[in-house]
Design an enzyme around this catalytic site. Sequence first.
Site, PDB file in Angstrom:
ATOM      1  CD  GLU A  49      43.142  31.569  43.262  1.00 48.43           C
ATOM      2  OE1 GLU A  49      43.210  31.561  42.021  1.00 48.43           O
ATOM      3  OE2 GLU A  49      44.150  31.614  44.010  1.00 48.43           O
ATOM      4  CE1 TYR A  78      53.350  35.407  41.495  1.00 46.71           C
ATOM      5  CE2 TYR A  78      54.157  36.428  39.482  1.00 46.71           C
ATOM      6  CZ  TYR A  78      53.258  36.384  40.523  1.00 46.71           C
ATOM      7  OH  TYR A  78      52.268  37.324  40.603  1.00 46.71           O
ATOM      8  CE1 TYR A  79      63.200  32.632  41.936  1.00 47.57           C
ATOM      9  CE2 TYR A  79      61.847  34.077  43.312  1.00 47.57           C
ATOM     10  CZ  TYR A  79      62.942  33.876  42.484  1.00 47.57           C
ATOM     11  OH  TYR A  79      63.788  34.937  42.190  1.00 47.57           O
ATOM     12  CG  ASN A 110      43.702  37.592  39.441  1.00 48.26           C
ATOM     13  OD1 ASN A 110      44.572  38.450  39.395  1.00 48.26           O
ATOM     14  ND2 ASN A 110      43.083  37.254  40.556  1.00 48.26           N
ATOM     15  NE  ARG A 164      48.786  37.759  39.170  1.00 49.86           N
ATOM     16  CZ  ARG A 164      47.684  38.442  39.418  1.00 49.86           C
ATOM     17  NH1 ARG A 164      47.000  38.966  38.403  1.00 49.86           N
ATOM     18  NH2 ARG A 164      47.251  38.615  40.650  1.00 49.86           N
ATOM     19  N   GLY A 190      42.671  43.990  43.777  1.00 50.56           N
ATOM     20  CA  GLY A 190      41.629  43.364  42.965  1.00 50.56           C
ATOM     21  C   GLY A 190      40.943  42.225  43.688  1.00 50.56           C
ATOM     22  CG  ASP A 191      43.253  39.026  44.810  1.00 52.68           C
ATOM     23  OD1 ASP A 191      42.859  38.732  43.670  1.00 52.68           O
ATOM     24  OD2 ASP A 191      44.448  38.972  45.150  1.00 52.68           O
ATOM     25  CG  ASP A 238      48.763  40.208  48.663  1.00 52.31           C
ATOM     26  OD1 ASP A 238      49.475  41.188  48.409  1.00 52.31           O
ATOM     27  OD2 ASP A 238      48.852  39.122  48.066  1.00 52.31           O
TER      28      ASP A 238
END
Length: 328
Positions: A47, A114-115, A174, A176, A263-264, A300
């Site tokens: 986002e 991911y954390y 999106n 995941r 994609g974002d 990104d």
Amino acid sequence: MTNPGAPWRPAPGPVVCVGETMAALAPDPSGPLADAGRLRMSVAGAESNVAMYLADHGVPVAWLSALGDDPLGRRVRAAVAAPGVDVSHVRTDPARPTGLLVKDPSPDGTRVHYYRGGSAASALGPDLLDTAPVRGAALVHLTGITPALSPSCRRLTERALAPERPYAVSFDVNHRPALWPDGDAPAILRDLADRADLVLVGLDEAQGLWGANLTAQDVRALLPHPRVLVVKDGSRDATAFTAEGPVTVPTPPVQVVEAVGAGDAFAAGFLAGLLRGRSVMAALRLGHLTAGSALGVTGDHGPLPDRERLEDLLALPAAAWAALTPQV
């Protein structure tokens, strides 16, 4: 007679992007994480990526989220604010940390670790929608990541999509898979997406969620209610379905450094096009061009072509657009 140049579009006004952003670490130079001698820090959040690219396009935009009271949170806040995004309503949580992700590039693609369990953003809830930026928003942008973070984040997403909302909603599916271990993603994401005014989804993503042999037209049949549905077919094309009929624009070739964040960027470019009154075709082109900016960098958020170059590309005849080379 169809009129692809006159789609539904949000009312003029500011955009609010809602969702988690994390600190991101990646090997520098790019290579397998296990062999890395040095890591480069950036920030990553679907986002906020959209918000940053919208700001690059000159669209007034705020990002709403929560960060830990820690150095990573301060780094994230500063990075998102740098292009001109309003971060003044981002919450600081003294009890929960800022989320973290680590990229592991390989010749087959980039795997992300991911954390984010128990992060500050995972504690967000529906009350976030009572803040001033949302009350004055013309468009609220959400993704399918947020409802997977926690029960309170799912309630936040559901309230944002309530029928009586005073703003338009764009929703990027999106998906995941790692965030949906219980297998509920297909039903929940389809339900949420079908409540939005504008939806973006990758064709491969839709096939993974709702059926391996789906076409773009099949996705439209599954999501009949959004006023605008954009189905992105990777390096081939993107199709926007509106009441005036479908419009398809080929994807121009680019030199891909890393696909994460593209994609974002596409979503931001497409939204910026609609918000600025451009035709569906031009909005799709702007989505592609913005995605190309992300594909060309390891982070990104990459630089857009200069405004004159963008306008020249948007004005190309269809045949010239289809003949573009990777030097765009």
